[in-house]
Structure formats: C-alpha cells, structure tokens
Design an enzyme around this catalytic site. Structure first.
Site, mmCIF file in Angstrom:
data_model
loop_
_atom_site.group_PDB
_atom_site.id
_atom_site.type_symbol
_atom_site.label_atom_id
_atom_site.label_comp_id
_atom_site.label_asym_id
_atom_site.label_seq_id
_atom_site.Cartn_x
_atom_site.Cartn_y
_atom_site.Cartn_z
ATOM 1 N N LYS A 24 0.837 -1.217 0.000
ATOM 2 C CA LYS A 24 0.000 0.000 0.000
ATOM 3 C C LYS A 24 0.865 1.258 0.000
ATOM 4 C CE LYS A 24 -1.849 1.537 3.972
ATOM 5 N NZ LYS A 24 -1.646 2.972 4.291
ATOM 6 N N ASN A 25 1.831 1.314 0.927
ATOM 7 C CA ASN A 25 2.565 2.565 1.129
ATOM 8 C C ASN A 25 3.595 2.831 0.032
ATOM 9 O OD1 ASN A 25 0.957 3.007 3.296
ATOM 10 N ND2 ASN A 25 2.418 2.230 4.798
ATOM 11 N N ARG A 95 -3.671 10.218 4.386
ATOM 12 C CA ARG A 95 -2.377 10.827 4.720
ATOM 13 C C ARG A 95 -1.516 10.991 3.467
ATOM 14 N NH1 ARG A 95 0.128 13.796 8.650
ATOM 15 N NH2 ARG A 95 2.350 13.361 8.703
ATOM 16 N N CYS A 119 -5.006 7.963 9.658
ATOM 17 C CA CYS A 119 -5.348 7.368 10.955
ATOM 18 C C CYS A 119 -4.917 8.303 12.090
ATOM 19 C CB CYS A 119 -4.647 6.021 11.112
ATOM 20 S SG CYS A 119 -5.055 4.858 9.807
ATOM 21 N N ARG A 124 0.171 14.458 13.886
ATOM 22 C CA ARG A 124 0.853 13.962 12.679
ATOM 23 C C ARG A 124 1.350 15.193 11.917
ATOM 24 N NH1 ARG A 124 -1.849 8.670 9.963
ATOM 25 N NH2 ARG A 124 0.271 8.484 9.165
ATOM 26 N N PRO A 125 2.448 15.813 12.438
ATOM 27 C CA PRO A 125 2.919 17.081 11.870
ATOM 28 C C PRO A 125 3.506 16.925 10.470
ATOM 29 C CG PRO A 125 4.425 16.287 13.552
ATOM 30 C CD PRO A 125 3.274 15.343 13.543
ATOM 31 N N ASP A 307 3.358 -0.428 12.191
ATOM 32 C CA ASP A 307 2.101 -0.847 11.564
ATOM 33 C C ASP A 307 1.761 -2.301 11.856
ATOM 34 O OD1 ASP A 307 2.626 1.222 8.616
ATOM 35 O OD2 ASP A 307 1.929 1.682 10.640
ATOM 36 N N ARG A 399 -9.195 -0.190 3.629
ATOM 37 C CA ARG A 399 -8.240 0.801 3.125
ATOM 38 C C ARG A 399 -6.914 0.127 2.792
ATOM 39 N NH1 ARG A 399 -7.715 6.152 6.652
ATOM 40 N NH2 ARG A 399 -6.060 6.365 5.106
HETATM 41 C C1 EPZ Z 1 3.872 6.431 7.031
HETATM 42 O O1 EPZ Z 1 3.180 7.496 7.649
HETATM 43 C C2 EPZ Z 1 2.845 5.340 6.810
HETATM 44 N N1 EPZ Z 1 1.776 5.840 5.937
HETATM 45 C C3 EPZ Z 1 2.255 4.877 8.132
HETATM 46 O O2 EPZ Z 1 1.463 3.725 7.834
HETATM 47 C C4 EPZ Z 1 3.371 4.438 9.079
HETATM 48 O O3 EPZ Z 1 2.812 4.196 10.363
HETATM 49 C C5 EPZ Z 1 4.446 5.511 9.183
HETATM 50 O O4 EPZ Z 1 4.909 5.905 7.884
HETATM 51 C C6 EPZ Z 1 5.652 5.024 9.975
HETATM 52 O O5 EPZ Z 1 6.209 3.906 9.349
HETATM 53 C C7 EPZ Z 1 2.017 5.930 4.615
HETATM 54 O O6 EPZ Z 1 3.090 5.618 4.136
HETATM 55 C C8 EPZ Z 1 0.885 6.451 3.775
HETATM 56 P P1 EPZ Z 1 6.242 9.293 9.385
HETATM 57 P P2 EPZ Z 1 3.915 8.935 7.793
HETATM 58 O O7 EPZ Z 1 6.369 10.614 8.724
HETATM 59 O O8 EPZ Z 1 4.766 9.175 6.627
HETATM 60 C C9 EPZ Z 1 6.905 12.265 13.036
HETATM 61 C C10 EPZ Z 1 -0.431 2.349 7.676
HETATM 62 O O9 EPZ Z 1 -1.001 1.693 8.543
HETATM 63 N N2 EPZ Z 1 6.885 13.323 12.009
HETATM 64 O O10 EPZ Z 1 7.264 8.250 9.118
HETATM 65 O O11 EPZ Z 1 2.866 9.929 8.146
HETATM 66 C C11 EPZ Z 1 5.545 11.624 13.228
HETATM 67 O O12 EPZ Z 1 4.766 12.380 14.150
HETATM 68 C C12 EPZ Z 1 0.029 3.752 7.978
HETATM 69 O O13 EPZ Z 1 -0.139 1.921 6.538
HETATM 70 C C13 EPZ Z 1 7.209 14.610 12.380
HETATM 71 O O14 EPZ Z 1 7.491 14.895 13.549
HETATM 72 O O15 EPZ Z 1 4.812 8.683 9.084
HETATM 73 C C14 EPZ Z 1 5.907 10.265 13.745
HETATM 74 O O16 EPZ Z 1 6.143 10.359 15.143
HETATM 75 C C15 EPZ Z 1 -0.421 4.206 9.342
HETATM 76 N N3 EPZ Z 1 7.207 15.593 11.433
HETATM 77 C C16 EPZ Z 1 7.230 9.953 13.049
HETATM 78 O O17 EPZ Z 1 7.733 11.203 12.580
HETATM 79 C C17 EPZ Z 1 6.898 15.317 10.115
HETATM 80 O O18 EPZ Z 1 6.926 16.247 9.292
HETATM 81 C C18 EPZ Z 1 7.094 9.003 11.858
HETATM 82 O O19 EPZ Z 1 6.136 9.549 10.973
HETATM 83 C C19 EPZ Z 1 6.568 13.992 9.754
HETATM 84 C C20 EPZ Z 1 6.576 13.007 10.716
#
Ligand code: EPZ
Length: 430
Positions: A24-25, A95, A119, A124-125, A307, A399
């Site tokens: 998916k991702n 997202r 989700c 989620r900044p 995940d 999803r």
């Molecule tokens: C991706 O989300 C995935 N979604 C998520 O999968 C997954 O949980 C996540 O990566 C972590 O592996 C997709 O790929 C569509 P991150 P993403 O940016 O990119 C912080 C699923 O079930 N952060 O890696 O949004 C954030 O708060 C979904 O398939 C910042 O601080 O995750 C978190 O603590 C759910 N500032 C950490 O980084 C930012 O600008 C990791 O988030 C971005 C993120």
C-alpha cells in the site's frame, strides 16, 4: 441505511496458501510520483484497496488519465494536469495525499494541497516535509488548512531530517529529482517502500542513490520518461497473516513476499513460538506449541514496524505471562486497546507502553475497527475468541487489506461480511 460488519467465529489451525498483494505505502507514493514523471507509466502488482482507489480518484480529479489494464495493473498518464490546487474533501481522508506536494513542486514549482488526513495516532505534523522543501529553496506557508509551496527554481541542497520520517523522506526525494544540482538527505527513512519509490523513479530516468540507507543522494535530472514497474509485496499484510497463523496455531504458506523485509516480524514471532521456513519469495509459518510472552519495541525500519503493533498486541493477549509493547514511533497508537479489553484482554496502557497479561480465553462481542491496523487486530482477536465477534467500521480495514475476508475464508476461517439495516440496530438499541 445499511451497516456492513465482519462476523467472525473461533477458527483454529488455519491452513493453506495466501498471496500477498502489492505494498500500500509503496503504491501510494509511486502513484503520486507519476505526476512528477508526466509520461505514461504502467504499474503492476497494485493492491486492490480503497486507499489506492481514493488516490486514483484524487489524481483523476486533477486531470490524470488512469485506466485498468489488467488485474492489479493500471496505466497512469499525468501528461495534462488541470489544477495544482488539491483542496477537495477526498484529500482530507488520506495521509498519502501529501505526496502531491512533492510531485507538483518538483514538476511545476508550486502546489496547494489541503492538510492530509489519515489514521489518528495523535499529532501527525508536516514540519519535516516543509523542512525538506525549504532546503530546496521553496517557500512554504500554511493558511486555512492548505499547504502552499512555491519555488521559481529548485536547487539541490543538504538536509538533515530531525525525525526519521517516511513521508518527509519520500516527499523530499520526489521534489529533488528535477532540482538543479545534488540533494543529500540525511537521517532518511529506510523502509522498503522508500526504496521502491526510488527504484521506480530511477526506472523513469531519475538519479537517486542510497535509498534504504540513512543518507540518500539525488542528482537532479532534466527529463523523465514513462516506464513499466512492479510494486513490491506488502510487508505489513504479510506480517498480519504471519501473526494470524501463529495465533490460530495454523500452518500457512505466505506467497509473494520478500523475506528480508519480514526479518524483525519473523524474529518476534519466533520468540512467541513460531516455526518459519524461508523460500525465495514465500515463507511457511506454523506454531504447534504454546504461545510464549515477549517484549516488543516498534521502531523505524529495520526495527519492528509500528504498523504491526496492534496485530502483535492482539496476539500477545493469549500468550502466557506478561508482555510489554513500547510504541516507538507514534504518540498515541493504543486507542484500539479498549476494543480488545471488551473481548476480555487484560491490557494496561501508560503513554507509549502497553502491558499485556496473557489470558486463557477471549470472548467475542461487538467491536469497532478504530483504524486500519487496529481493524486487523480485532479480526485476529476474533479468530481466537470464543463465540462470535462483530467488527464495525470495516471501511478502515478495506483501506489497506485486499479481500481479507475472502483470503481468511480460503484458509478455513469462519468469517463473512454481513449487511444489517440500521433500523434493526436502532430498535435493539432502545
Ligand atoms: C507512514 O506514515 C505510513 N503511511 C504509516 O502507515 C506508518 O505508520 C508511518 O509511515 C511510519 O512507518 C504511509 O506511508 C501512507 P512518518 P507517515 O512521517 O509518513 C513524526 C499504515 O497503517 N513526524 O514516518 O505519516 C511523526 O509524528 C500507515 O499503513 C514529524 O514529527 O509517518 C511520527 O512520530 C499508518 N514531522 C514519526 O515522525 C513530520 O513532518 C514518523 O512519521 C513527519 C513526521
């Protein structure tokens, strides 16, 4: 109005073959990046899930031509884009819509995209995405829930991501592909879908090196060309069926996987009691003996994936002894625990730590899918509970899981989707 539910009865010893769909991702990132390419691309092994359908709908809204050209195969032609402003409702439901920012910025030098949905795991900044874009000389501002990015000429640069972020890593790579000069992204995410995105763009003529390590180099190129590309198998779907095989003391052959991507999941399931045989693109997993407790800490890849956290917590509810699961990525990813408690699980949560006391039995009841992976968790719990489990909000599950009810049913599970009219439910409520 009708409500669809997944109805599950206890199903021990699941047996047989299950084929894993495309990731998916990876699919969502690659789909969005076809806008950067702007030429006809054929994508294969695309998962048939609602998040992909939603991304296709969003892109069609923006002028992209998308056609099915076979089972799990689509042709995407982003030559003519009708708008660089994506602030319609659908954007707020996913997202991954944030990848439109990197794609529009990289190709057109500007974009306006509504703040993404996704989700609810707490905050989620997007600050690291913005840091990536600004490092390339773009101007970013957020007003009225819209992220506006603009740049006359993207210039390669060195950027250190303060947080290991899949989305920010991918978005910065996409935006940097056609920038002038070289971009070096440090503290980059190493997930398989980051590597798959880079491989896709390189097959279109990009010049990306180091994806899968924490330093990614992007040498800017002027032109990209269309390509045919096969998306990697979904690590999390595979991990979910692995956990289900262990939970039900089953014996599953899981096909279309990359064993390397499953190492951390395999290691934890073996601690619990799994026996795993590895083949080139499949694994056999069973658990004849007792389920043993274990401790898990979710981390960015190659650590245990966040995940898979809800699914392994659901499995640990039946493992003898006390297990501890620490959520190392998200602030608030245990909201679903209340649903497992309704089934008799003994779990206490304190911030990012869940403590699970193994119980002899769970009992089926009405539960909700709080989000995508939480939905998988309550389905797993339903398979190992006495009585019948009714799962609501199954749109969340659809999803990210292609035909999960059909696949589990083929493995011998007593599971089906029923549609109930709301009137009947409201009567029972009063
Ligand atoms: C991706 O989300 C995935 N979604 C998520 O999968 C997954 O949980 C996540 O990566 C972590 O592996 C997709 O790929 C569509 P991150 P993403 O940016 O990119 C912080 C699923 O079930 N952060 O890696 O949004 C954030 O708060 C979904 O398939 C910042 O601080 O995750 C978190 O603590 C759910 N500032 C950490 O980084 C930012 O600008 C990791 O988030 C971005 C993120």
């Amino acid at each position: 109005m009708n409500v669809r539910k997944i109805v599950i009865k206890k199903s021990n010893n699941l047996e047989g073959n299950v084929k894993i769909a495309g990731a998916k991702n990876a699919a969502l990132a690659i789909l969005a990046s076809t806008i950067l390419v702007g030429q006809k691309c054929i994508l294969e092994n695309v998962p048939d899930i609602s998040d992909v359908s939603l991304m296709c709908s969003i892109m069609s809204h923006l002028g992209v031509k998308i056609n099915m050209v076979g089972p799990n195969a689509i042709e995407v032609d982003a030559k003519n884009i009708s708008s660089l402003c994506a602030d319609f409702d659908e954007i707020r439901h996913m997202r991954a819509s944030y990848y439109l920012l990197g794609a529009f910025l990289g190709r057109f030098g500007k974009a306006s995209v509504a703040m993404p949905g996704g989700c609810d795991f707490g905050l989620r900044p997007m600050d690291q995405h913005i840091k990536g874009f600004e490092s390339l000389n773009a101007k970013c501002e957020i007003s009225g829930g819209i992220i506006n990015v603009k740049c006359d000429k993207l210039k390669g640069n060195r950027v250190y991501l303060d947080v290991v972020s899949v989305g920010a890593t991918i978005n910065t790579v996409i935006a940097a592909v056609r920038a002038e000069g070289t971009t070096v992204i440090e503290n980059a995410a190493k997930e398989p879908h980051v590597v798959d995105l880079a491989n896709f763009l390189n097959s279109c003529g990009a010049d990306i090196h180091g994806a899968g390590t924490d330093v990614i180099q992007v040498h800017g190129v002027k032109n990209l060309k269309g390509t045919s590309y096969q998306i990697i198998p979904d690590q999390i779907e595979a991990g979910t069926y692995m956990a289900i095989s262990v939970a039900t003391h089953g014996n599953l052959t899981i096909n279309n996987v990359i064993p390397k991507h499953l190492e951390s999941i395999s290691a934890k399931l073996c601690e619990i009691g799994a026996q795993i045989d590895y083949f080139e693109d499949s694994i056999k997993i069973s658990c004849p003996g007792k389920l043993k407790k274990c401790n898990v800490k979710t981390m960015p890849y190659p650590g245990f994936p966040t995940d898979m956290q809800p699914q392994i917590v659901a499995l640990l509810t039946k493992c003898e002894g006390t297990s501890m699961v620490t959520e190392g990525v998200w602030d608030n990813r245990f909201r679903y625990v209340s649903e497992l408690r309704r089934m008799g699980a003994e779990i206490s949560v304190d911030g990012r730590l869940a403590v699970i006391e193994g119980v002899k039995k769970l009992v089926g009841t009405n539960v909700k899918a709080i989000d995508l992976r939480a939905g998988a968790a309550v389905i797993l719990a339903g398979l190992i509970s006495e009585g019948t489990t009714y799962v609501e909000n199954i749109d969340y599950v659809e999803r990210g899981y292609e035909d999960i009810v059909g696949k589990l049913s083929n493995l011998g599970a007593d599971i089906k989707i029923v549609t109930e009219s709301l009137d009947k439910i409201s009567l029972s409520a009063c």
